[in-house]
Design a protein around this motif. Structure first.
Motif, mmCIF file in Angstrom:
data_model
loop_
_atom_site.group_PDB
_atom_site.id
_atom_site.type_symbol
_atom_site.label_atom_id
_atom_site.label_comp_id
_atom_site.label_asym_id
_atom_site.label_seq_id
_atom_site.Cartn_x
_atom_site.Cartn_y
_atom_site.Cartn_z
ATOM 1 N N ARG A 1 59.385 -10.453 55.660
ATOM 2 C CA ARG A 1 59.568 -9.124 56.275
ATOM 3 C C ARG A 1 61.008 -8.655 56.087
ATOM 4 N NH1 ARG A 1 55.806 -10.415 61.501
ATOM 5 N NH2 ARG A 1 53.853 -9.719 60.532
ATOM 6 N N SER A 2 61.965 -9.562 56.207
ATOM 7 C CA SER A 2 63.373 -9.216 55.961
ATOM 8 C C SER A 2 63.569 -8.817 54.508
ATOM 9 C CB SER A 2 64.286 -10.399 56.293
ATOM 10 O OG SER A 2 64.267 -10.666 57.666
ATOM 11 N N LEU B 1 57.686 -5.576 46.054
ATOM 12 C CA LEU B 1 57.394 -5.182 47.434
ATOM 13 C C LEU B 1 55.894 -5.268 47.724
ATOM 14 C CD1 LEU B 1 58.310 -4.137 50.171
ATOM 15 C CD2 LEU B 1 58.244 -1.804 49.212
ATOM 16 N N ARG B 2 55.063 -4.815 46.780
ATOM 17 C CA ARG B 2 53.604 -4.925 46.968
ATOM 18 C C ARG B 2 53.194 -6.384 47.129
ATOM 19 N NH1 ARG B 2 53.797 -0.901 43.144
ATOM 20 N NH2 ARG B 2 53.280 -2.306 41.428
ATOM 21 N N LEU B 3 53.748 -7.257 46.289
ATOM 22 C CA LEU B 3 53.433 -8.686 46.370
ATOM 23 C C LEU B 3 53.905 -9.268 47.701
ATOM 24 C CD1 LEU B 3 52.506 -11.347 44.837
ATOM 25 C CD2 LEU B 3 54.948 -11.670 44.496
ATOM 26 N N THR C 1 52.824 -11.583 52.821
ATOM 27 C CA THR C 1 53.115 -11.601 54.258
ATOM 28 C C THR C 1 51.826 -11.547 55.059
ATOM 29 O OG1 THR C 1 55.250 -10.526 53.878
ATOM 30 C CG2 THR C 1 54.364 -10.406 56.111
ATOM 31 N N GLY C 2 50.928 -10.670 54.655
ATOM 32 C CA GLY C 2 49.634 -10.553 55.340
ATOM 33 C C GLY C 2 48.826 -11.839 55.271
ATOM 34 N N GLU C 3 48.819 -12.477 54.107
ATOM 35 C CA GLU C 3 48.050 -13.723 53.949
ATOM 36 C C GLU C 3 48.657 -14.858 54.771
ATOM 37 O OE1 GLU C 3 45.111 -14.137 52.282
ATOM 38 O OE2 GLU C 3 45.207 -11.957 52.052
#
Length: 196
Positions: A125-126, A169-171, A176-178
């Motif tokens: 996230r950072s 950023l997309r990756l 992060t979601g996973e």
């Protein structure tokens, strides 16, 4: 192909000398003034060292030594025919042939499973925030330069930079979601023996 001088700074020096003979100080100023130092890392010492390497390789030659009362002697360098040939051959190779690079973030991703997923989520996230800031700053810089009449071709490396940052950023957002999913965090704790 193995090059006599393979430093990216050497390529930039050759490219700038196409415009005409220059002293290394002028070359450094041109690199900074045109923003090329965002893609090519250098300092004064490395620039002089690269010019010397290019001279030994026969790609540049001393054109003249200028002396004025205000400054020490300055040697002005010009591109040789061999240097011009090397420049265009090297540029064609770089534009045409994809090369596997080893970015540090790729290394981190290949080993990210050792981090506690909750910590990895916070770190990512950072990183995402830093990427968004970099993207916004690059867009602003391009808009300002375009507004000042800079042709798009002189900013194309910034378009590439933004494309790479946006892909990263997309990756990062997906990863992060996973990593934030409870079932993955549970399996990770079991695997690493950190079940609470």
């Amino acid at each position: 192909m193995r090059r006599k001088v393979s430093n990216p700074l050497a390529l930039a020096v050759l490219a700038f000398l196409v415009m005409g003979p220059m002293h290394p100080y002028e070359l450094g100023k041109q690199l900074k003034d045109t923003g090329k130092d965002r893609n090519i890392k250098f300092n004064r010492g490395s620039l002089y060292m690269v010019v010397e390497q290019l001279k030994k390789a026969g790609f540049v030659a001393e054109q003249e030594t200028v002396k004025d009362t205000q400054r020490p002697e300055r040697t002005v360098y010009a591109l040789t025919d061999e240097g011009r040939e090397e420049l265009y051959d090297w540029m064609r190779e770089l534009v045409r042939d994809p090369v596997h690079e080893y970015p540090q973030f790729g290394v981190a991703l290949s080993l990210i499973s050792v981090l506690d997923p909750a910590e990895a989520v916070e770190l990512l996230r950072s990183r995402a925030a830093a990427l968004r800031k970099d993207i916004d700053e690059t867009h602003a810089m391009v808009a300002e330069a375009t507004g000042e009449g800079v042709e798009w071709i002189f900013l194309v490396e910034e378009d590439y930079r933004v494309a790479v940052l946006e892909a990263e950023l997309r990756l990062v957002d997906k990863l992060t979601g996973e990593l934030a999913k409870a079932d993955y965090q549970h399996r990770w704790r079991q695997f690493f023996g950190r079940e609470q």
